[in-house]
Structure formats: structure tokens, C-alpha cells
Design a protein around this motif. Structure first.
Motif, short mmCIF file in Angstrom:
data_model
loop_
_atom_site.label_atom_id
_atom_site.label_comp_id
_atom_site.label_asym_id
_atom_site.label_seq_id
_atom_site.Cartn_x
_atom_site.Cartn_y
_atom_site.Cartn_z
N ALA A 1 0.82 -1.21 0.00
CA ALA A 1 0.00 0.00 0.00
C ALA A 1 0.85 1.27 0.00
N VAL A 2 1.95 1.24 0.72
CA VAL A 2 2.78 2.44 0.86
C VAL A 2 3.81 2.56 -0.25
N TRP A 3 4.32 1.43 -0.71
CA TRP A 3 5.32 1.43 -1.78
C TRP A 3 4.85 0.55 -2.94
N PRO A 4 3.76 0.94 -3.62
CA PRO A 4 3.27 0.10 -4.73
C PRO A 4 4.27 0.09 -5.88
N ASP A 5 4.40 -1.05 -6.52
CA ASP A 5 5.27 -1.20 -7.69
C ASP A 5 6.73 -0.84 -7.42
N THR A 6 7.15 -0.94 -6.17
CA THR A 6 8.53 -0.63 -5.81
C THR A 6 9.04 -1.69 -4.86
N PHE A 7 10.26 -2.13 -5.08
CA PHE A 7 10.87 -3.04 -4.11
C PHE A 7 11.61 -2.21 -3.08
N VAL A 8 11.24 -2.39 -1.83
CA VAL A 8 11.94 -1.70 -0.75
C VAL A 8 12.30 -2.71 0.33
N GLU A 9 13.35 -2.41 1.03
CA GLU A 9 13.76 -3.26 2.14
C GLU A 9 12.73 -3.15 3.27
N GLU A 10 12.58 -4.24 3.99
CA GLU A 10 11.66 -4.26 5.13
C GLU A 10 12.07 -3.21 6.17
N ALA A 11 13.35 -2.88 6.21
CA ALA A 11 13.85 -1.88 7.15
C ALA A 11 13.17 -0.52 6.94
N ASN A 12 12.76 -0.23 5.70
CA ASN A 12 12.05 1.03 5.44
C ASN A 12 10.74 1.09 6.22
#
Length: 80
Positions: free
Chosen positions: A55-66
Motif C-alpha cells: 500500500a505504501v510502496w506500490p510497484d517498488t521493491f523496498v527493504e523491510e527496514a524502510n
């Protein structure tokens, strides 16, 4: 016109993207505000980590740390 969400001394205004505590703005980054908004909108449900990240970072790979960092900042900003 989107509704306001209120809990304790807090008010979330999704349209203005602002969190107020007793009428005073609480400084949040845009992503931290988005995390809060997802949690507030789904307050009667368990929101999984994966759903929150999608929901917060759609279509983006981000680390769980974010996500962890944004949750930490949200908790810090809303301590009474």
C-alpha cells in the motif's frame, strides 16, 4: 471530500496529509503519514506487513527496514 479520523488527542486529515495533536501539526515524512493512513483506514483489521508495504510502496521493491523505520518514527512522533 475524505473524512477525518480521530483517536485520542489526534486527528488525521487525509486530504491535507497532516496529523494533528490537540490542533497542532505533528511533523511526519510523507511515507510515515502513508503508513499511518493505511493503519487508520484499516483499524478494525490486522494489516499484514506485506499489505502495508504494497500500500505504501506500490510497484517498488523496498527493504523491510524502510517499513520498520517508518513505524518507529510514527511511534516516536505520537508518544503522549
Amino acid at each position: 471530500l475524505e473524512k477525518l479520523y480521530e483517536f485520542g488527542p489526534f486527528r488525521v486529515d487525509p486530504e491535507r496529509e497532516v496529523l494533528l495533536r490537540a490542533g497542532e501539526p505533528v511533523p511526519l515524512t510523507p511515507k510515515t503519514f502513508q503508513v499511518l493512513l493505511v493503519l487508520v483506514r484499516h483499524h478494525k483489521e490486522i494489516v499484514s506487513k506485506d499489505d502495508l508495504m504494497k500500500a505504501v510502496w506500490p510497484d517498488t521493491f523496498v527493504e523491510e527496514a524502510n517499513l520498520s523505520r517508518n513505524i518507529f518514527m510514527l511511534r516516536l512522533s505520537t508518544q503522549l
